[in-house]
Structures are given as structure tokens and as C-alpha cells.
Design a protein around this motif. Structure first.
Motif, mmCIF file in Angstrom:
data_model
loop_
_atom_site.group_PDB
_atom_site.id
_atom_site.type_symbol
_atom_site.label_atom_id
_atom_site.label_comp_id
_atom_site.label_asym_id
_atom_site.label_seq_id
_atom_site.Cartn_x
_atom_site.Cartn_y
_atom_site.Cartn_z
ATOM 1 N N ILE A 55 0.788 -1.209 0.073
ATOM 2 C CA ILE A 55 0.029 -0.052 -0.045
ATOM 3 C C ILE A 55 1.018 1.194 -0.134
ATOM 4 O O ILE A 55 2.056 1.306 0.593
ATOM 5 C CB ILE A 55 -0.799 0.281 1.391
ATOM 6 N N ALA A 56 0.276 2.632 -0.423
ATOM 7 C CA ALA A 56 0.942 3.616 -0.502
ATOM 8 C C ALA A 56 0.105 4.530 0.463
ATOM 9 O O ALA A 56 -1.222 4.518 -0.098
ATOM 10 C CB ALA A 56 1.428 3.974 -1.825
ATOM 11 N N ILE A 57 0.603 5.664 1.023
ATOM 12 C CA ILE A 57 -0.263 6.522 1.589
ATOM 13 C C ILE A 57 0.302 7.844 1.238
ATOM 14 O O ILE A 57 1.502 8.362 1.362
ATOM 15 C CB ILE A 57 -0.240 6.165 3.368
ATOM 16 N N LEU A 58 -0.636 8.595 0.524
ATOM 17 C CA LEU A 58 -0.366 10.035 0.073
ATOM 18 C C LEU A 58 -0.975 10.932 0.797
ATOM 19 O O LEU A 58 -2.217 10.754 1.354
ATOM 20 C CB LEU A 58 -1.001 10.026 -1.550
ATOM 21 N N THR A 59 -0.338 12.057 0.930
ATOM 22 C CA THR A 59 -0.758 13.249 1.933
ATOM 23 C C THR A 59 -0.428 14.395 1.013
ATOM 24 O O THR A 59 0.559 14.783 0.686
ATOM 25 C CB THR A 59 -0.243 13.337 3.338
ATOM 26 N N PHE A 60 -1.858 15.116 0.564
ATOM 27 C CA PHE A 60 -1.609 16.327 -0.238
ATOM 28 C C PHE A 60 -2.921 17.001 0.118
ATOM 29 O O PHE A 60 -3.758 16.895 0.871
ATOM 30 C CB PHE A 60 -1.427 15.812 -1.763
ATOM 31 N N GLY A 61 -2.817 18.217 -0.487
ATOM 32 C CA GLY A 61 -3.931 19.155 -0.299
ATOM 33 C C GLY A 61 -3.920 20.547 -1.119
ATOM 34 O O GLY A 61 -3.232 20.733 -2.071
ATOM 35 N N VAL A 62 -4.838 21.475 -0.682
ATOM 36 C CA VAL A 62 -4.956 22.696 -1.413
ATOM 37 C C VAL A 62 -4.916 23.984 -0.516
ATOM 38 O O VAL A 62 -5.541 23.529 0.737
ATOM 39 C CB VAL A 62 -6.542 22.760 -2.139
ATOM 40 N N VAL A 63 -4.416 24.783 -0.772
ATOM 41 C CA VAL A 63 -4.158 26.179 -0.190
ATOM 42 C C VAL A 63 -4.691 27.211 -1.221
ATOM 43 O O VAL A 63 -4.200 27.381 -2.192
ATOM 44 C CB VAL A 63 -2.817 26.291 0.265
ATOM 45 N N SER A 64 -5.901 27.892 -0.594
ATOM 46 C CA SER A 64 -6.305 29.123 -1.511
ATOM 47 C C SER A 64 -6.230 30.203 -0.656
ATOM 48 O O SER A 64 -6.155 30.480 0.575
ATOM 49 C CB SER A 64 -7.784 28.663 -1.904
ATOM 50 N N GLU A 65 -6.087 31.539 -1.321
ATOM 51 C CA GLU A 65 -5.990 32.944 -0.860
ATOM 52 C C GLU A 65 -7.117 33.693 -1.583
ATOM 53 O O GLU A 65 -7.142 33.841 -2.486
ATOM 54 C CB GLU A 65 -4.484 33.419 -0.818
ATOM 55 N N ASP A 66 -7.937 34.451 -0.484
ATOM 56 C CA ASP A 66 -8.596 35.498 -1.069
ATOM 57 C C ASP A 66 -8.881 36.678 0.055
ATOM 58 O O ASP A 66 -8.214 36.439 0.892
ATOM 59 C CB ASP A 66 -10.351 34.817 -1.239
ATOM 60 N N VAL A 67 -9.713 37.583 -0.310
ATOM 61 C CA VAL A 67 -9.950 38.888 0.716
ATOM 62 C C VAL A 67 -10.676 38.356 1.735
ATOM 63 O O VAL A 67 -10.762 39.011 2.710
ATOM 64 C CB VAL A 67 -10.264 40.038 -0.147
ATOM 65 N N SER A 68 -11.539 37.339 1.546
ATOM 66 C CA SER A 68 -12.530 37.129 2.852
ATOM 67 C C SER A 68 -12.247 35.465 3.074
ATOM 68 O O SER A 68 -11.825 34.743 2.180
ATOM 69 C CB SER A 68 -13.840 37.191 2.222
ATOM 70 N N ALA A 69 -12.426 35.133 4.409
ATOM 71 C CA ALA A 69 -12.423 33.817 4.677
ATOM 72 C C ALA A 69 -13.301 32.761 3.983
ATOM 73 O O ALA A 69 -12.962 31.627 3.582
ATOM 74 C CB ALA A 69 -12.634 33.766 6.143
ATOM 75 N N ASP A 70 -14.626 33.197 3.693
ATOM 76 C CA ASP A 70 -15.433 32.303 2.967
ATOM 77 C C ASP A 70 -15.122 32.300 1.578
ATOM 78 O O ASP A 70 -15.354 31.132 0.987
ATOM 79 C CB ASP A 70 -16.915 33.050 3.097
ATOM 80 N N ALA A 71 -14.601 33.202 0.996
ATOM 81 C CA ALA A 71 -14.148 33.031 -0.524
ATOM 82 C C ALA A 71 -12.817 31.946 -0.608
ATOM 83 O O ALA A 71 -12.966 31.227 -1.542
ATOM 84 C CB ALA A 71 -13.940 34.314 -1.084
ATOM 85 N N ALA A 72 -11.984 32.320 0.343
ATOM 86 C CA ALA A 72 -10.567 31.508 0.436
ATOM 87 C C ALA A 72 -11.148 29.663 0.617
ATOM 88 O O ALA A 72 -10.603 29.144 -0.076
ATOM 89 C CB ALA A 72 -9.858 31.957 1.341
#
Length: 241
Positions: A55-72
Motif C-alpha cells: 500500500i501507499a499513503i499519500l498526503t496532499f492538499g489545497v491552499v487558497s487565498e482571497d480577501v474573505s475567509a468564506d471566499a478562500a
């Protein structure tokens, strides 16, 4: 008459000497037994078994930036959901996809003139762990993740879904290794080796190797090639004789 006395004295002397020798031999034997009884032999046995991971275990993700917390957060959630759907289409079981963490935090701007920091935006990040049970598609899973918005990659870990049989093999070899050591030591000291007084299985954590990649390098790769190699499973025991 005189000769008889001499013979009697000689016999008495021989008898006394024989008695002394018997006593001395017994004393030496008892002393030797006492020394052997007090001699303690402690040995450690170690062994390893090398196994191909499944088995292989991958750890990855997404980082987003915007003027509001909701939009990000909305941007991050959209990319993560898209990635999950795409990974499932590769045959990954939903049970093997887990959200590791979700973070939303402010972005600050520091004004050197007045020494005041103020919030100018927000970051939102989500990380996933994906367990891949078909190692032939690990590279494809990574490629698919980046194509669908993933922009951070923490680690890739290879492991074994059921390591118990392999650990027991290593433990058996470690026990034999310890017994061989004890036999060699006892032979060198001229001692007899009986059953061990105690046997201790030493705690040993077998940590699978972790491979780290830069997200930029993976994202720019036309096709990610993954080589799982082998995993070392160790065991150790201590015997006391």
C-alpha cells in the motif's frame, strides 16, 4: 609386632589421605557448581525481514487565498471535492480517502511606519490522506490530484497492510540469533546451557520510509514514476540464562 604396628599406621594414613581427597574433590565440585550457578548469561538477538510494500499513503492538499475567509474556503473546498471525485474514478475506495485537517487563517500586512499589522486577506487549506492499494496507479493518483487543483504535497509513505506474519518471521530469527550467541558464550566459559530464565520481546517500532517531494516538481512532471522499494521489518529479543 613392630612391623604390624607400622603396617597398621600406614593403612590408617592411607585411609585418612583417601578421606581427605574425597572431601577435597567434593568441595571443589561443590565450589564449581556454585560458580556455575552464579554465572548469568544475558544476550540480545536481532533480525530483519525485507518485504515489498503493498500500500501507499499519500498526503496532499489545497491552499487558497482571497480577501474573505468564506471566499478562500470555498475555493479550497471546490478543488478538494473535484480532486476526491477524480481520485475515486481511478478505483480508490471512498473509505481510503480521509480529510486530515482543515484550516482557515488570516493574512497580515505589517506597516513599518506605525508598527501595526492588519488583516488583508485569508488563507484556507485542506489536506487529504489517500491510501492506494494498487501500487501501479500511485503515479497516476498523484498526477490526477495536481491536475484537479492540489498545490501542496506533504509525503508519500509505503507500508504493508498486514505486517504481523513478517514480524513473526523476524522475531523467530531474532530468537535463534540470541540462542546461538548464548551457546557460543557458554561453550567458551565451559558452562552447560539450560533453558533460559527469562525471555523478553523488546519493543521495536518499524517505521515505513517516507518519501518527500516538492509540489512544484511533481506538478511539472509529465508522468510521475514511483519506485516502492522494500520495507525492513525488525525484531529483537533478550534471553537470560
Amino acid at each position: 609386632m613392630k612391623n604390624k604396628k607400622i603396617v597398621a599406621l600406614s593403612l590408617a594414613s592411607l585411609l585418612l589421605l583417601a578421606t581427605f581427597l574425597v572431601f577435597f574433590v567434593r568441595k571443589v565440585d561443590a565450589s564449581s557448581a556454585s560458580v556455575q550457578a552464579k554465572t548469568e548469561i544475558t544476550v540480545k538477538g536481532q533480525a530483519s525481514v525485507y518485504v515489498e510494500p503493498d500500500i501507499a499513503i499519500l498526503t496532499f492538499g489545497v491552499v487558497s487565498e482571497d480577501v474573505s475567509a468564506d471566499a478562500a474556503y470555498s475555493q479550497t473546498a471546490a478543488k478538494i471535492n473535484k480532486t476526491i471525485d477524480a481520485v475515486k474514478k481511478l478505483g480508490i475506495d471512498p473509505k481510503d480517502i480521509k480529510t486530515l485537517r482543515v484550516n482557515v487563517y488570516p493574512k497580515y500586512s505589517y506597516n513599518k511606519d506605525d508598527g501595526i499589522s492588519k488583516i488583508v486577506g485569508f488563507y484556507a487549506s485542506t489536506d487529504l490522506t489517500v491510501t492506494v492499494r494498487n501500487l501501479s496507479i500511485v503515479g497516476k493518483v498523484i498526477d490526477t490530484a495536481f491536475k484537479n487543483g492540489v498545490n501542496t504535497f506533504s509525503s508519500l509513505t509505503f507500508d504493508i497492510s498486514n505486517s504481523s506474519p513478517y514480524y513473526n518471521q523476524a522475531l523467530s530469527k531474532a530468537l535463534e540469533n540470541a540462542k546461538q550467541k548464548a551457546t557460543t558464550i557458554a561453550k567458551g566459559l565451559g558452562l552447560s546451557l539450560g533453558k533460559p530464565k527469562s525471555v523478553t520481546e523488546n519493543s521495536y517500532v518499524n517505521t515505513p520510509p517516507i518519501v518527500y517531494y516538492k509540489a512544484e516538481a511533481l506538478a511539472s512532471s509529465a508522468s510521475t514514476q514511483i519506485q516502492p522499494g522494500t520495507i525492513e521489518i525488525k525484531a529483537e529479543v533478550t534471553l537470560v540464562y
